[in-house]
Design an enzyme around this catalytic site. Structure first.
Site, PDB file in Angstrom:
ATOM      1  N   LEU A 113       0.740  -0.733   0.302  1.00 15.43           N
ATOM      2  CA  LEU A 113       0.230   0.330   0.752  1.00 15.43           C
ATOM      3  C   LEU A 113       1.131   1.068  -0.277  1.00 15.43           C
ATOM      4  O   LEU A 113       0.666   2.417  -0.648  1.00 15.43           O
ATOM      5  CB  LEU A 113      -0.674   0.384   0.992  1.00 15.43           C
ATOM      6  CG  LEU A 113      -1.824   0.872   1.214  1.00 15.43           C
ATOM      7  CD1 LEU A 113      -2.772   1.063   0.114  1.00 15.43           C
ATOM      8  CD2 LEU A 113      -2.527   1.219   2.726  1.00 15.43           C
ATOM      9  N   ALA A 114       1.617   1.402   1.168  1.00 12.75           N
ATOM     10  CA  ALA A 114       2.819   2.134   0.964  1.00 12.75           C
ATOM     11  C   ALA A 114       2.930   2.258  -0.743  1.00 12.75           C
ATOM     12  O   ALA A 114       3.596   3.707  -0.653  1.00 12.75           O
ATOM     13  CB  ALA A 114       4.110   2.181   1.689  1.00 12.75           C
ATOM     14  N   ARG A 120       8.778  -4.372  10.106  1.00 12.49           N
ATOM     15  CA  ARG A 120       9.565  -5.145  11.333  1.00 12.49           C
ATOM     16  C   ARG A 120      11.796  -5.398  10.194  1.00 12.49           C
ATOM     17  O   ARG A 120      12.546  -5.763  10.391  1.00 12.49           O
ATOM     18  CB  ARG A 120       8.979  -6.156  10.666  1.00 12.49           C
ATOM     19  CG  ARG A 120       8.408  -7.118  11.836  1.00 12.49           C
ATOM     20  CD  ARG A 120       8.144  -7.895  12.504  1.00 12.49           C
ATOM     21  NE  ARG A 120       7.061  -8.021  10.999  1.00 12.49           N
ATOM     22  CZ  ARG A 120       6.058  -9.169  10.575  1.00 12.49           C
ATOM     23  NH1 ARG A 120       5.852 -10.396  11.143  1.00 12.49           N
ATOM     24  NH2 ARG A 120       5.573  -9.160   9.052  1.00 12.49           N
ATOM     25  N   ASP A 143     -12.360   4.651   3.455  1.00 12.98           N
ATOM     26  CA  ASP A 143     -12.878   3.818   2.902  1.00 12.98           C
ATOM     27  C   ASP A 143     -12.187   4.548   1.873  1.00 12.98           C
ATOM     28  O   ASP A 143     -12.814   6.490   1.443  1.00 12.98           O
ATOM     29  CB  ASP A 143     -14.328   3.869   2.968  1.00 12.98           C
ATOM     30  CG  ASP A 143     -15.196   3.027   2.224  1.00 12.98           C
ATOM     31  OD1 ASP A 143     -14.461   3.373   1.231  1.00 12.98           O
ATOM     32  OD2 ASP A 143     -15.901   2.538   2.658  1.00 12.98           O
ATOM     33  N   HIS A 144     -11.557   4.676   0.775  1.00 14.72           N
ATOM     34  CA  HIS A 144     -10.496   4.737  -0.628  1.00 14.72           C
ATOM     35  C   HIS A 144     -12.295   5.084  -1.609  1.00 14.72           C
ATOM     36  O   HIS A 144     -11.778   6.218  -2.112  1.00 14.72           O
ATOM     37  CB  HIS A 144      -9.635   4.098  -1.099  1.00 14.72           C
ATOM     38  CG  HIS A 144      -9.983   3.017  -2.104  1.00 14.72           C
ATOM     39  ND1 HIS A 144     -10.811   1.716  -1.913  1.00 14.72           N
ATOM     40  CD2 HIS A 144     -10.518   2.701  -3.426  1.00 14.72           C
ATOM     41  CE1 HIS A 144     -10.448   1.093  -2.715  1.00 14.72           C
ATOM     42  NE2 HIS A 144     -10.774   1.684  -3.762  1.00 14.72           N
ATOM     43  N   LYS A 171     -13.144   9.152  -3.773  1.00 14.20           N
ATOM     44  CA  LYS A 171     -12.772   9.640  -5.227  1.00 14.20           C
ATOM     45  C   LYS A 171     -14.271  10.447  -5.890  1.00 14.20           C
ATOM     46  O   LYS A 171     -14.885  10.739  -4.994  1.00 14.20           O
ATOM     47  CB  LYS A 171     -13.748   7.769  -5.878  1.00 14.20           C
ATOM     48  CG  LYS A 171     -13.050   6.986  -6.174  1.00 14.20           C
ATOM     49  CD  LYS A 171     -13.794   5.144  -6.489  1.00 14.20           C
ATOM     50  CE  LYS A 171     -12.894   4.180  -6.289  1.00 14.20           C
ATOM     51  NZ  LYS A 171     -12.175   4.291  -6.752  1.00 14.20           N
ATOM     52  N   HIS A 191     -17.917  -0.297   0.943  1.00 16.55           N
ATOM     53  CA  HIS A 191     -18.153   1.090  -0.272  1.00 16.55           C
ATOM     54  C   HIS A 191     -19.686   1.226  -1.064  1.00 16.55           C
ATOM     55  O   HIS A 191     -19.609   2.032  -1.200  1.00 16.55           O
ATOM     56  CB  HIS A 191     -16.622   0.190  -1.304  1.00 16.55           C
ATOM     57  CG  HIS A 191     -15.725   0.093  -1.267  1.00 16.55           C
ATOM     58  ND1 HIS A 191     -14.600   1.055   0.037  1.00 16.55           N
ATOM     59  CD2 HIS A 191     -15.083  -1.014  -1.973  1.00 16.55           C
ATOM     60  CE1 HIS A 191     -13.649   0.316   0.195  1.00 16.55           C
ATOM     61  NE2 HIS A 191     -13.158  -0.433  -1.101  1.00 16.55           N
ATOM     62  N   LYS A 245     -14.523  -2.784 -16.012  1.00 20.52           N
ATOM     63  CA  LYS A 245     -13.976  -2.303 -14.200  1.00 20.52           C
ATOM     64  C   LYS A 245     -15.304  -1.728 -14.522  1.00 20.52           C
ATOM     65  O   LYS A 245     -14.982  -0.582 -15.582  1.00 20.52           O
ATOM     66  CB  LYS A 245     -12.994  -2.233 -15.416  1.00 20.52           C
ATOM     67  CG  LYS A 245     -12.053  -0.743 -13.361  1.00 20.52           C
ATOM     68  CD  LYS A 245     -12.129  -2.163 -12.236  1.00 20.52           C
ATOM     69  CE  LYS A 245     -11.743  -0.993 -11.664  1.00 20.52           C
ATOM     70  NZ  LYS A 245     -12.421  -1.356  -9.803  1.00 20.52           N
TER      71      LYS A 245
HETATM   72  C1  BG6 Z   1     -10.419  -2.837  -2.041  1.00 22.73           C
HETATM   73  C2  BG6 Z   1     -11.095  -4.077  -2.386  1.00 22.73           C
HETATM   74  O1  BG6 Z   1     -11.177  -2.433  -0.815  1.00 22.73           O
HETATM   75  O2  BG6 Z   1     -11.290  -1.992  -3.543  1.00 22.73           O
HETATM   76  C3  BG6 Z   1     -10.320  -5.096  -3.013  1.00 22.73           C
HETATM   77  O3  BG6 Z   1     -10.568  -5.343  -0.971  1.00 22.73           O
HETATM   78  C4  BG6 Z   1     -11.065  -4.304  -4.195  1.00 22.73           C
HETATM   79  O4  BG6 Z   1     -10.671  -5.936  -3.203  1.00 22.73           O
HETATM   80  C5  BG6 Z   1     -10.828  -2.791  -4.440  1.00 22.73           C
HETATM   81  O5  BG6 Z   1     -10.357  -4.652  -5.921  1.00 22.73           O
HETATM   82  C6  BG6 Z   1     -11.592  -2.166  -5.863  1.00 22.73           C
HETATM   83  O6  BG6 Z   1     -11.778  -0.340  -5.693  1.00 22.73           O
HETATM   84  P1  BG6 Z   1     -11.617   0.081  -6.723  1.00 22.73           P
HETATM   85  O7  BG6 Z   1     -10.719   1.253  -6.687  1.00 22.73           O
HETATM   86  O8  BG6 Z   1     -10.920  -0.025  -7.787  1.00 22.73           O
HETATM   87  O9  BG6 Z   1     -12.797   0.363  -7.106  1.00 22.73           O
END
Ligand code: BG6
Length: 494
Positions: free
Chosen positions: A20-21, A49, A181-182, A186, A244, A349
C-alpha cells in the site's frame, strides 16, 4: 486539488515496507508536495520489521514515484530527504520510546508543532497493541494534534470491529480516528452530494414519489490477485459491500444536511444505515444473490475459476459476487429498491450509479412500439467520470420519440483506484477534515447489516450461484430485478 492550507506534520507509517505504501501512499504524499499542498515542514517516519535504513526506504520512495507518477516535476531528491526509517517491533515498548525521541528530533529539524499522523498500513491484528503502546509510552502526548488513520478491513464482523474500536479508543478519541474507505476519496463519489444538493433539477425529485429504483454497480475484471488467503475469509460481502457499496448507498439516500459540516453530513448518513432493512431469514434467499466465478474468457484470454486460484480451498463456498435489493424504511425511500451488485472477474471494470425515475402517470407518447423509456441519471464513478441524463426527445424528421443522452464527462484516462483518492484523504486528515472517513456508527451499522445477511446465508439451503469469468454476473441477479419489473441498466456502454 487546490488548497491554501499547508499542514505541518510528521507522518508515522506503520507498514512502510508494504504494498500500500509503495503503490498509493508514497505517490500520494509526493503529489501533495508537488502541488504545494504540503510545505517543506513535513517528515515521514517509515516503520517496519525489516532492518532497512533511511537510504533503503528513500530508494523505495524514489522507485515508487518513478513508477506511479507520470508528471513528476518537484525535486525528488529534496522530497525523499524528508523520509527516515526505523526498524520497529510493535510488541516491544522500547521501540516506542525510540520513536518518541525520533519524533521530537524531527519536530525540531522541520519546525513542526508536534502534529502527528499515525497511519496503520499493515495487518490489523496489532492495531490494538500499537494504539495502547503509543499512549502508554507517551508518543501521542504532544503539543500539537495526534490522529490515527486506519485502513480497512475494520474487523471482520461486528464483534471484532467493536473489539478493535475499543482498543484504539483507549488512545484516540473518535474525532482523532480516520477510518479509510477509499471510495469516499473518489472524485465522483464526492460529487454525489453536489449533484444532489446543488441542483434544483434533482433535489426536489429525489424521493419515492419520483424515483422508481436506484442501481449501484461496482464490477471488477480482476480476480483475487494473490490475496486468496484474505479473500477466502472476507468474500465480496465483507470486502466490498460492508464498506464501499453501503457508503455509496448512504450518500445517495441521505437527507440534505443542515450544513456541510462533518457532523451534519455523517449524522444524515448514519440515519440511512439505521433505516436500512436487514436482509435476513428468508429474505437472504429472495432479496440477495451470492455467486462465485468459474473459468471463462477475459479480454480474449482464458482465465481460471475462483476454485483454482492460489490459496483458495478447492471446495470453497466464498462468494466473489453479491447482488442485493436494499430497502430503506424511512419516509423518503419507502417502496424504492436500491439494487447493488459487485463482483470480481466480470466483463468490465466499472462503478456506476443509475437513478431511474418513475414514468409519467399518463405518457401520451407511450404507445405500442414506442421507443421512449424512463428518465435516467447515470453517475459514472470509474473508469469514466461524469454524468449522463437520459431524456426522451423527438426523432428528427419523424413523430416518434427516442431516448436522448446528455453527457458530461471529465477528460480523464483510466483512473481506476489511482493515488488521487488517497491523496485527497491524506490531505483531509492533515487538515482535520473527517467528512470523507467512516464514523464508528457507520462502521458498526454496516457490520450489523452484513452479519445478519451472512448468517442467513450460512443457514440457507439455496446454493451459491456461479457465473462465468468475463460475464456480468449470474442469471439469478437478473431475476432479482425481474421480480420487481426492472432490469439492470448496462454499465458497459452507457
Ligand atoms: C478494495 C478491495 O477495498 O477495493 C479490493 O479490498 C477491490 O478487493 C478494491 O479490488 C476495488 O477498488 P477500486 O477503487 O479499484 O474500485
Amino acid at each position: 486539488m487546490k488548497n491554501t492550507e499547508q499542514p505541518k506534520a510528521v507522518l508515522v507509517l506503520f507498514g512502510s515496507t508494504g504494498d500500500l505504501a509503495k503503490r498509493k501512499l508514497f505517490p500520494s504524499i509526493y503529489n501533495l508536495y508537488q502541488k504545494r499542498n504540503l510545505s517543506e515542514q513535513f517528515a515521514v517516519v517509515g516503520l517496519g520489521r525489516r532492518e532497512w535504513t533511511d537510504d533503503i526506504l528513500q530508494e523505495h520512495v524514489r522507485a515508487s514515484i518513478h513508477e506511479e507518477v507520470n508528471d513528476a516535476t518537484a525535486d525528488i531528491e529534496t522530497f525523499v530527504s524528508h523520509f527516515t526509517y526505523m526498524p520497529f517491533d510493535v510488541t516491544n515498548k522500547e521501540s516506542y520510546t525510540r520513536l518518541k525521541n525520533k519524533l521530537a528530533g524531527l519536530d525540531d529539524e522541520y519546525h513542526i508543532p508536534g502534529n502527528r499522523i499515525f497511519y496503520m498500513a499493515m495487518a490489523p491484528e496489532f492495531f490494538g497493541t500499537i494504539a495502547e503502546s503509543l499512549k502508554s509510552e507517551g508518543v501521542t502526548n504532544t503539543k500539537g494534534w495526534s490522529r490515527l488513520v486506519i485502513e480497512k478491513p475494520f474487523g471482520h464482523d461486528l464483534s471484532s470491529a467493536k473489539k478493535l474500536n475499543g482498543e484504539i479508543r483507549q488512545a484516540f478519541a473518535e474525532d482523532e480516528i480516520y477510518r479509510i474507505d477509499h471510495y469516499l476519496g473518489k472524485e465522483m463519489v464526492q460529487n454525489i452530494q453536489v449533484i444532489r444538493f446543488a441542483n434544483a433539477m434533482f433535489e426536489p425529485l429525489w424521493n419515492n414519489r419520483n424515483i422508481s429504483n436506484i442501481q449501484v454497480t461496482s464490477s471488477e475484471k480482476l480476480g483475487v490477485e494473490g490475496r486468496g488467503g484474505y479473500y477466502e475469509k472476507s468474500g465480496a460481502l465483507r470486502d466490498m459491500v460492508q464498506n464501499h457499496m453501503l457508503q455509496m448507498v448512504s450518500l445517495l439516500a441521505m437527507d440534505i444536511p443542515l450544513r456541510l459540516t462533518t457532523d451534519d453530513i455523517r449524522a444524515e448518513k448514519i440515519k440511512v444505515l439505521r433505516a436500512l432493512r436487514s436482509v435476513e431469514g428468508e429474505r437472504a434467499s429472495t432479496d440477495a444473490v451470492r455467486a462465485q466465478y468459474g473459468k471463462g474468457q477475459l479480454d480474449g484470454k482464458e482465465v481460471p475459476g475462483y476454485l483454482s486460484e492460489e490459496n483458495v480451498d478447492p471446495h470453497s463456498k466464498t462468494e466473489t459476487y453479491v447482488a442485493a435489493k436494499l430497502m430503506i424504511d424511512n419516509h423518503t425511500w419507502a417502496g424504492v429498491p436500491f439494487f447493488i451488485r459487485t463482483g470480481k472477474r466480470m466483463g468490465v471494470k466499472s462503478t456506476k450509479i443509475v437513478v431511474q425515475f418513475k414514468e409519467l402517470p399518463l405518457n401520451l407518447y407511450a404507445k405500442e412500439g414506442a421507443t421512449s423509456g424512463p428518465n435516467l441519471l447515470i453517475i459514472h464513478i470509474q473508469p469514466d467520470e461524469g454524468i449522463t441524463i437520459v431524456l426522451n426527445g423527438k426523432k428528427i424528421g419523424s413523430a416518434e420519440t427516442t431516448p436522448v443522452d446528455l453527457e458530461y464527462r471529465h477528460g480523464t484516462t483510466d483512473r481506476v483506484n489511482t493515488p488521487e483518492a488517497y491523496e485527497r484523504l491524506l490531505y483531509d486528515c492533515m487538515v482535520g477534515d473527517a467528512t470523507n472517513f467512516a464514523h464508528w456508527d457507520e462502521v458498526s451499522l454496516s457490520w450489523a447489516f452484513v452479519d445478519a445477511l451472512s448468517e442467513a446465508w450460512e443457514h440457507s439451503d439455496k446454493p451459491l450461484a456461479s457465473y462465468e469469468s468475463g460475464s456480468m454476473g449470474p442469471r439469478e441477479a437478473d431475476q432479482l430485478l425481474d421480480k420487481d419489473g426492472f432490469h439492470w441498466w448496462p454499465v458497459e456502454d452507457v
